[in-house]
Design a protein around this motif. Structure first.
Motif, mmCIF file in Angstrom:
data_model
loop_
_atom_site.group_PDB
_atom_site.id
_atom_site.type_symbol
_atom_site.label_atom_id
_atom_site.label_comp_id
_atom_site.label_asym_id
_atom_site.label_seq_id
_atom_site.Cartn_x
_atom_site.Cartn_y
_atom_site.Cartn_z
ATOM 1 N N VAL A 111 -2.967 -7.076 9.750
ATOM 2 C CA VAL A 111 -4.212 -7.039 8.981
ATOM 3 C C VAL A 111 -3.917 -6.814 7.504
ATOM 4 O O VAL A 111 -4.517 -7.451 6.625
ATOM 5 N N ALA A 112 -2.978 -5.910 7.209
ATOM 6 C CA ALA A 112 -2.612 -5.659 5.818
ATOM 7 C C ALA A 112 -2.111 -6.943 5.153
ATOM 8 O O ALA A 112 -2.466 -7.251 4.004
ATOM 9 N N ALA A 113 -1.293 -7.705 5.876
ATOM 10 C CA ALA A 113 -0.772 -8.962 5.330
ATOM 11 C C ALA A 113 -1.897 -9.983 5.152
ATOM 12 O O ALA A 113 -1.925 -10.724 4.154
ATOM 13 N N PHE A 114 -2.821 -10.033 6.099
ATOM 14 C CA PHE A 114 -3.939 -10.977 6.019
ATOM 15 C C PHE A 114 -4.801 -10.671 4.789
ATOM 16 O O PHE A 114 -5.172 -11.580 4.040
ATOM 17 N N VAL A 115 -5.106 -9.407 4.589
ATOM 18 C CA VAL A 115 -5.932 -9.026 3.438
ATOM 19 C C VAL A 115 -5.197 -9.315 2.138
ATOM 20 O O VAL A 115 -5.767 -9.879 1.191
ATOM 21 N N ARG A 116 -3.926 -8.967 2.088
ATOM 22 C CA ARG A 116 -3.140 -9.163 0.863
ATOM 23 C C ARG A 116 -2.968 -10.647 0.531
ATOM 24 O O ARG A 116 -3.139 -11.066 -0.629
ATOM 25 N N ARG A 131 -9.568 5.915 17.282
ATOM 26 C CA ARG A 131 -8.314 6.572 16.881
ATOM 27 C C ARG A 131 -7.249 5.553 16.482
ATOM 28 O O ARG A 131 -6.365 5.844 15.675
ATOM 29 N N SER A 132 -7.328 4.364 17.064
ATOM 30 C CA SER A 132 -6.387 3.297 16.702
ATOM 31 C C SER A 132 -6.915 2.450 15.560
ATOM 32 O O SER A 132 -6.185 2.094 14.630
ATOM 33 N N TYR A 133 -8.204 2.131 15.631
ATOM 34 C CA TYR A 133 -8.785 1.277 14.602
ATOM 35 C C TYR A 133 -8.751 1.939 13.226
ATOM 36 O O TYR A 133 -8.690 1.243 12.208
ATOM 37 N N ALA A 134 -8.764 3.273 13.172
ATOM 38 C CA ALA A 134 -8.765 3.968 11.886
ATOM 39 C C ALA A 134 -7.630 3.494 10.999
ATOM 40 O O ALA A 134 -7.802 3.276 9.793
ATOM 41 N N HIS A 135 -6.451 3.310 11.579
ATOM 42 C CA HIS A 135 -5.291 2.871 10.802
ATOM 43 C C HIS A 135 -5.467 1.434 10.320
ATOM 44 O O HIS A 135 -5.042 1.075 9.220
ATOM 45 N N VAL A 136 -6.096 0.630 11.147
ATOM 46 C CA VAL A 136 -6.378 -0.757 10.765
ATOM 47 C C VAL A 136 -7.444 -0.793 9.677
ATOM 48 O O VAL A 136 -7.383 -1.612 8.751
ATOM 49 N N ALA A 137 -8.435 0.090 9.782
ATOM 50 C CA ALA A 137 -9.540 0.113 8.820
ATOM 51 C C ALA A 137 -9.054 0.381 7.409
ATOM 52 O O ALA A 137 -9.594 -0.162 6.443
ATOM 53 N N MET A 197 0.828 -1.199 0.000
ATOM 54 C CA MET A 197 0.000 0.000 0.000
ATOM 55 C C MET A 197 0.862 1.248 0.000
ATOM 56 O O MET A 197 1.968 1.247 0.517
ATOM 57 N N GLU A 198 0.317 2.304 -0.591
ATOM 58 C CA GLU A 198 1.009 3.601 -0.574
ATOM 59 C C GLU A 198 1.229 4.013 0.874
ATOM 60 O O GLU A 198 0.407 3.744 1.743
#
Length: 391
Positions: A21-26, A76-82, A1-2
């Motif tokens: 999460v990024a790795a799981f989605v990818r 505020r934390s979940y936003a980055h995960v979202a 991701m950018e």
């Protein structure tokens, strides 16, 4: 991701989760997108397997209340995960965050019986819920014209709900549908609207048809014919539906903005890779100034949109009114996703139109986002009126 320039620093509690999460989605979700997009029994089985894997890896229901079995990650934390999970339309469902709005609504505004019967099962992924607000013959931007009506039963404390709703995400597979209905007054009255939680297996509830959006599945039309609903399935106070809906809409739109950012970043990465790896007789595609312009304009859109979205996140997390910030973020994020996906398609050429990349789906989502969940025009006029009224 950018890279995430433009966002505030990711809290320590969320940084590792975001990367996982990024790795799981990818690695897990994206390879199964064709099956999940197609729907049907195979898609259900695949989604269930992904959900089981997310639970095993401790990535399940990260933003949902801990009282209901979620991780309780603050906004505020979940936003980055979202952003990371939103890179795929199927990420939230696979990771158990999709029912966040419904779970919060039931937890905060449902009766004790409703909370006990449904809330934990919803968070666990054992049942599904959806939200039915708009109607075929009623402007979606004007809920006061809602024609669906709920009338009290005869001395038994129940409600009887009749009407038709459409463009409801996930209605075909939902066990529960939250329905906006008029319980008092007449259409155009600003009071008298209520929310009722309707079990989809109730007599008189019918899924009428699927409503493909640019050929993609997921939206449905339903009909309610004298559907009997228990009295304790009223969500919030009678006649106060828009108070509950307002809470839901601000958070929901902000979450969608974050997910659109994740998808726009995915489109940007595809464009960048194509520009670098695709060669012509005179060198790489990225050597063309017009391609470089696509890259620049797309990065500019991402970098200028992200702070708007995180400003809305900050205000909601602090419990402040965020109508202006959410309106700005919603319009900007939808436009950015459409713009970046379109640029990526252009750089890919014919390959960007076919089934070998996610770009057609990303573009479709961006274009639909400018209408669904409130068209651009609604947010533009709403924000402008608020700003002008304070001068």
């Amino acid at each position: 991701m950018e890279d995430i320039a433009g966002a505030p620093q990711c809290p320590a509690e969320a940084a590792e989760l975001r990367d996982r999460v990024a790795a799981f989605v990818r690695d897990r979700v994206v390879p199964h997108e064709p099956v999940l997009d197609a729907g049907g029994p195979e898609a259900v089985t695949t989604l269930r397997q992904l959900q089981a894997e997310a639970k095993t890896e401790g990535l399940w229901a990260l933003p949902l209340p801990s009282e209901l079995g979620g991780r309780g990650l603050p906004l505020r934390s979940y936003a980055h995960v979202a952003e990371a999970e939103g890179a795929s339309d199927h990420g939230p469902a696979a990771l158990g965050s999709a029912p966040l709005l419904d779970a919060l609504m039931l937890w905060c505004h449902g009766s004790p019986g409703v909370r006990e019967q449904y809330a934990e099962r919803l968070v666990a992924g054992d049942i599904r819920a959806c939200y039915a607000m708009t109607e075929p013959d009623t402007p979606g931007t004007d809920p006061f014209l809602t024609a669906t009506r709920a009338v009290p039963g005869k001395d038994d404390g129940t409600w009887r709900v009749s009407g038709r709703k459409w463009f409801i995400s996930g209605a075909a597979d939902a066990d529960l549908v939250t329905v906006l209905a008029r319980t008092d007054g007449e259409p155009a009255d600003r009071d008298g609207l209520s929310l009722l939680l309707v079990p989809s297996d109730a007599r008189g509830f019918r899924v009428v048809r699927e409503l493909p959006v640019f050929g993609a599945s997921g939206q449905w039309e339903i009909d309610l014919d004298e559907v009997v609903v228990d009295g304790d399935h009223l969500i919030g106070e009678r006649g106060k539906a828009l108070d509950v809906a307002g809470e839901r809409l601000q958070l929901g739109r902000t979450l969608r903005c974050l997910r659109w950012l994740g998808q726009a970043a995915r489109a940007f990465d595809l464009m960048r890779e194509r520009a670098v790896t695709r060669t012509r007789s005179r060198g790489p595609l990225g050597g063309l100034q017009l391609v470089q312009r696509h890259v620049f304009e797309s990065l500019l859109a991402l970098r200028t949109t992200r702070p708007l979205v995180y400003e809305a996140v900050a205000r909601l997390d602090a419990g402040l009114d965020a109508h202006v910030e959410v309106g700005l973020a919603k319009v900007a994020a939808a436009r950015t996703l459409q713009q970046v996906a379109d640029a990526a398609i252009q750089v890919h050429g014919a390959a960007g139109l076919g089934p070998d990349t996610a770009l057609p789906a990303l573009f479709r989502t961006g274009r639909a986002a400018r209408i669904l969940d409130g068209p651009d025009e609604l947010h533009i006029t709403s924000v402008a009126r608020r700003i002008l009224s304070t001068t």
